[in-house]
Design an enzyme around this catalytic site. Structure first.
Site, short mmCIF file in Angstrom:
data_model
loop_
_atom_site.label_atom_id
_atom_site.label_comp_id
_atom_site.label_asym_id
_atom_site.label_seq_id
_atom_site.Cartn_x
_atom_site.Cartn_y
_atom_site.Cartn_z
N GLN A 1 0.84 -1.20 0.00
CA GLN A 1 0.00 0.00 0.00
C GLN A 1 0.87 1.25 0.00
OE1 GLN A 1 -3.85 -0.29 0.95
NE2 GLN A 1 -3.41 1.23 -0.59
N PHE A 2 1.36 1.65 -1.17
CA PHE A 2 2.24 2.83 -1.24
C PHE A 2 1.50 4.10 -0.82
CE2 PHE A 2 0.23 3.39 -5.33
CZ PHE A 2 0.27 4.76 -5.55
N THR A 3 0.16 4.10 -0.91
CA THR A 3 -0.59 5.31 -0.58
C THR A 3 -0.53 5.66 0.91
OG1 THR A 3 -2.66 4.08 -0.36
CG2 THR A 3 -2.17 5.01 -2.53
#
Length: 148
Positions: free
Chosen positions: A78-80
Site C-alpha cells: 500500500q504505497f498510498t
C-alpha cells in the site's frame, strides 16, 4: 515503514475477480515503505507485529498476540500510506519508496513473518486490488517503525 493493521475475523484480496489471498482469524496489514527503509525497519516491524497483544484472552481483555492465537496475516502492499495531503487537493507520493525498493522490502517482510511461523497470504504488488474483511472489534492500529 508504516502498517495500518486491522484485527479480522476473516479477510480476502482479489485481483480481476480472482481471490489471490484469504485468511481466517488474524490481521490484515496494509504495508507501506518510505525512502530510507531497509532490513532493520522490516525486522523491527515483524517483531512488533507478532508480539503486539491485541487479541482477547479468556476474560475478553486484549492480552494475546498473533503468536499466542495462531492467527494469520493478509499482507497487502500500500504505497498510498505515504501520501502527503497537507498541501493542495491531490496527494503527493514523493515519500513513498520507489517500486524496486518497495518490492524487495515487501517480499522480505512477508518472508520474515513466515520465518517466525506465521501463515501469510498476500495481494499482488502493484496491482489494483479489492480487499474485504470482517473487522474484529473493530480494532485498527497504525504502526510506524522508529525513525533515527
Amino acid at each position: 515503514m508504516r502498517i495500518v493493521l486491522q484485527r479480522a475475523k476473516e479477510a480476502k484480496v482479489t485481483v480481476s475477480g480472482e481471490t489471490v489471498g484469504k485468511i481466517g482469524p488474524g490481521l490484515v496489514c496494509l504495508v507501506g515503505f518510505t525512502e530510507g527503509d531497509g532490513e532493520k525497519e522490516v525486522r523491527w516491524m515483524v517483531d512488533k507485529l507478532i508480539h503486539l497483544r491485541i487479541f482477547a484472552d479468556e476474560e475478553g481483555k486484549m492480552n494475546l498476540s498473533l503468536l499466542d492465537t495462531g492467527g494469520a496475516i493478509l499482507s497487502v502492499s500500500q504505497f498510498t500510506l505515504y501520501g502527503d495531503c497537507r498541501k493542495g487537493r491531490r496527494p503527493n507520493f514523493m515519500s513513498a519508496a520507489k517500486p524496486e525498493l518497495a518490492t524487495e522490502l515487501y517480499n522480505g517482510f512477508n518472508e520474515a513473518l513466515q520465518g517466525k511461523g506465521i501463515s501469510v497470504e498476500t495481494g499482488v504488488f502493484g496491482a489494483m486490488m479489492d480487499v474485504s474483511l470482517i473487522n474484529d472489534g473493530p480494532v485498527t492500529l497504525i504502526l510506524d517503525s522508529p525513525s533515527e
